[in-house]
Motif scaffolding. Structure first.
Motif, PDB file in Angstrom:
ATOM      1  N   ALA A   1       0.888  -1.170   0.000  1.00 47.86           N
ATOM      2  CA  ALA A   1       0.000   0.000   0.000  1.00 47.86           C
ATOM      3  C   ALA A   1       0.921   1.213   0.000  1.00 47.86           C
ATOM      4  O   ALA A   1       2.071   1.124   0.442  1.00 47.86           O
ATOM      5  N   HIS A   2       0.444   2.345  -0.481  1.00 50.90           N
ATOM      6  CA  HIS A   2       1.360   3.484  -0.584  1.00 50.90           C
ATOM      7  C   HIS A   2       0.940   4.651   0.290  1.00 50.90           C
ATOM      8  O   HIS A   2      -0.235   5.006   0.367  1.00 50.90           O
ATOM      9  N   VAL A   3       1.946   5.229   0.965  1.00 46.44           N
ATOM     10  CA  VAL A   3       1.710   6.365   1.846  1.00 46.44           C
ATOM     11  C   VAL A   3       1.856   7.687   1.116  1.00 46.44           C
ATOM     12  O   VAL A   3       1.455   8.731   1.637  1.00 46.44           O
ATOM     13  N   ASP A   4       2.450   7.667  -0.083  1.00 47.34           N
ATOM     14  CA  ASP A   4       2.662   8.926  -0.807  1.00 47.34           C
ATOM     15  C   ASP A   4       1.378   9.381  -1.474  1.00 47.34           C
ATOM     16  O   ASP A   4       0.486   8.584  -1.770  1.00 47.34           O
ATOM     17  N   THR A   5       1.304  10.676  -1.710  1.00 46.29           N
ATOM     18  CA  THR A   5       0.094  11.284  -2.265  1.00 46.29           C
ATOM     19  C   THR A   5       0.453  12.230  -3.410  1.00 46.29           C
ATOM     20  O   THR A   5       1.619  12.479  -3.713  1.00 46.29           O
ATOM     21  N   LEU A   6      -0.581  12.773  -4.000  1.00 50.84           N
ATOM     22  CA  LEU A   6      -0.413  13.859  -4.968  1.00 50.84           C
ATOM     23  C   LEU A   6       0.124  15.098  -4.262  1.00 50.84           C
ATOM     24  O   LEU A   6      -0.049  15.266  -3.054  1.00 50.84           O
ATOM     25  N   GLY A   7       0.727  15.972  -5.032  1.00 54.98           N
ATOM     26  CA  GLY A   7       1.233  17.220  -4.478  1.00 54.98           C
ATOM     27  C   GLY A   7       1.850  18.048  -5.583  1.00 54.98           C
ATOM     28  O   GLY A   7       1.435  17.978  -6.744  1.00 54.98           O
ATOM     29  N   ALA A   8       2.875  18.809  -5.253  1.00 54.49           N
ATOM     30  CA  ALA A   8       3.533  19.654  -6.249  1.00 54.49           C
ATOM     31  C   ALA A   8       4.904  20.047  -5.734  1.00 54.49           C
ATOM     32  O   ALA A   8       5.272  19.747  -4.595  1.00 54.49           O
ATOM     33  N   MET A   9       5.673  20.716  -6.602  1.00 58.40           N
ATOM     34  CA  MET A   9       6.955  21.298  -6.226  1.00 58.40           C
ATOM     35  C   MET A   9       7.041  22.701  -6.811  1.00 58.40           C
ATOM     36  O   MET A   9       6.393  23.009  -7.816  1.00 58.40           O
ATOM     37  N   VAL A  10       7.841  23.525  -6.178  1.00 55.38           N
ATOM     38  CA  VAL A  10       8.080  24.876  -6.698  1.00 55.38           C
ATOM     39  C   VAL A  10       8.886  24.744  -7.990  1.00 55.38           C
ATOM     40  O   VAL A  10       9.972  24.174  -8.005  1.00 55.38           O
ATOM     41  N   ARG A  11       8.307  25.236  -9.081  1.00 52.30           N
ATOM     42  CA  ARG A  11       9.014  25.222 -10.368  1.00 52.30           C
ATOM     43  C   ARG A  11       9.827  26.497 -10.567  1.00 52.30           C
ATOM     44  O   ARG A  11      10.962  26.461 -11.040  1.00 52.30           O
ATOM     45  N   SER A  12       9.220  27.608 -10.202  1.00 48.24           N
ATOM     46  CA  SER A  12       9.938  28.890 -10.293  1.00 48.24           C
ATOM     47  C   SER A  12       9.194  29.909  -9.447  1.00 48.24           C
ATOM     48  O   SER A  12       8.042  29.708  -9.050  1.00 48.24           O
ATOM     49  N   ILE A  13       9.885  30.997  -9.169  1.00 47.88           N
ATOM     50  CA  ILE A  13       9.269  32.112  -8.438  1.00 47.88           C
ATOM     51  C   ILE A  13       9.153  33.282  -9.404  1.00 47.88           C
ATOM     52  O   ILE A  13      10.130  33.701 -10.029  1.00 47.88           O
ATOM     53  N   LYS A  14       7.944  33.791  -9.554  1.00 45.22           N
ATOM     54  CA  LYS A  14       7.692  34.843 -10.523  1.00 45.22           C
ATOM     55  C   LYS A  14       8.149  36.211  -9.991  1.00 45.22           C
ATOM     56  O   LYS A  14       8.277  36.404  -8.775  1.00 45.22           O
ATOM     57  N   PRO A  15       8.371  37.172 -10.871  1.00 48.44           N
ATOM     58  CA  PRO A  15       8.828  38.499 -10.441  1.00 48.44           C
ATOM     59  C   PRO A  15       7.893  39.173  -9.444  1.00 48.44           C
ATOM     60  O   PRO A  15       8.341  39.970  -8.616  1.00 48.44           O
ATOM     61  N   ASP A  16       6.582  38.843  -9.497  1.00 47.44           N
ATOM     62  CA  ASP A  16       5.629  39.476  -8.586  1.00 47.44           C
ATOM     63  C   ASP A  16       5.460  38.714  -7.269  1.00 47.44           C
ATOM     64  O   ASP A  16       4.611  39.061  -6.449  1.00 47.44           O
ATOM     65  N   GLY A  17       6.264  37.646  -7.051  1.00 45.87           N
ATOM     66  CA  GLY A  17       6.189  36.903  -5.802  1.00 45.87           C
ATOM     67  C   GLY A  17       5.238  35.725  -5.824  1.00 45.87           C
ATOM     68  O   GLY A  17       5.120  35.014  -4.822  1.00 45.87           O
TER      69      GLY A  17
END
Length: 351
Positions: free
Chosen positions: A74-90
């Protein structure tokens, strides 16, 4: 109908573990915290947890005989995301971890986890978030390039965000929004597959409480990369049968409901083992639990990963029915407990 084994399983325990797991962020590749939760619970039950170099957990429960070893994953990991970039406006541009439709996370609250241990809140929005400003907001395509995260800090520039310690490659977890209702309904993100993990814990708790030994040695595998396709691509070589415990899909021409145990006969990787699947169906009938047999054309599991990884095994797939998978999911406590019932019936069967 009530399974003869169901009253023997600790429903309250299974629900407690499920709640704890759902409240612990664990996007694929960021599972140290949830594995610490798992380790603590495994040790309280009197078992030991081996962590593989990859980060998967393995619990070995010796059996009565020298028959082939049974694996349960069975798996404990889930969906999510990572920071790809930070835009000039924050604002933060993100890249998905796992396969989901962007509209399922629009408007979601999230946490950004920095590599120094900082945690910041944010909200997922499209780059055209307001009907009062953008005339085409309703038709605007929800895709990665058009989505961003608004950080709940006083930031107005990329430099402001970087001063918080946030950088490219930091993990982002979604707010699970977990609800356990008196009627037995459970609605939350990440029931895929923390509901399956809770069922596995229900099996372990019963074996320890009752002092029972399974008919053969069991190796329980808790994987940490299933959502990205290779969770159990490598398994211990003594395993000859593997049951993947994962969510059962609902919809279209599928038969499973949120109160059923789903038995998958075939997914995108092909058919599962005929004899194992037949035995699971027979045991579900014997235990008088609600079940459904389905085929999932857009689905893969830890068992699929093991087969693709070259394991010479027989494999099967079961799990609680989950509505709106990879979105705002819902299941019922009966489906989770009955999944544990079916596992228990299988591991204690002498044939």
């Amino acid at each position: 109908m009530l399974s003869p084994l169901m009253p023997q399983l600790n429903r309250e325990y299974i629900m407690r573990i499920l709640k704890q797991l759902l409240e612990t962020p664990s996007p694929s590749g960021f599972c140290t915290e949830v594995m610490n939760v798992v380790r603590e619970e495994v040790e309280q039950l009197g078992y030991s947890l081996e962590i593989t170099p990859k980060g998967n957990g393995i619990i070995t429960i010796p059996g009565d005989s020298s028959r082939e070893t049974l694996g349960i994953s069975a798996h404990v990991d889930t969906l999510g995301a990572m920071v790809r970039s930070i835009k000039p406006d924050g604002m933060i541009r993100f890249t998905p971890v796992g396969g989901y439709a962007m509209q399922t996370v629009e408007g979601e609250y999230c946490l950004i986890h920095t590599r120094k241990g900082g945690i910041y809140e944010g909200t997922v929005l499209s780059t055209k978030p307001s009907v009062h400003v953008y005339s085409d907001v309703r038709d605007f395509k929800r895709e990665e390039a058009n989505m961003e995260i608004r950080i709940d800090e006083m930031v107005k520039s990329k430099e402001d965000v970087e001063k918080l310690g946030i950088g490219v490659g930091d993990f982002i977890s979604w707010d699970a929004r977990t609800r356990f209702l008196p009627s037995g309904w459970i609605k939350s993100r990440h029931l895929d597959d923390k509901a399956g993990v809770a069922a596995v814990f229900g099996l372990m708790e019963w074996l320890k409480r009752e002092g029972k030994t399974p008919s053969r040695t069991i190796k329980l595998i808790l994987s940490t990369y299933e959502e990205v396709g290779h969770g159990s691509a490598h398994i211990p070589p003594d395993i000859t049968e593997l049951i993947a415990v994962d969510m059962g899909a609902i919809g279209d021409d599928l038969s499973a409901t949120e109160r059923d145990v789903s038995i998958c006969a075939k997914d995108s990787s092909g058919p599962y083992d005929y004899n194992m699947t037949s035995k699971l169906i027979d045991l579900a009938k014997r235990e008088q639990i609600s079940y459904a047999v389905d085929i999932y054309p857009h689905y893969g599991s830890d068992a699929s990963a093991a087969l693709k990884g070259g394991s010479s095994i027989r494999a099967a797939l079961i799990g609680p029915g989950v509505h709106a998978s990879h979105g705002m999911e819902r299941t019922h406590a009966d489906a989770v407990v009955n999944t544990a019932v079916l596992l228990l019936a299988y591991v204690m069967d002498e044939q």
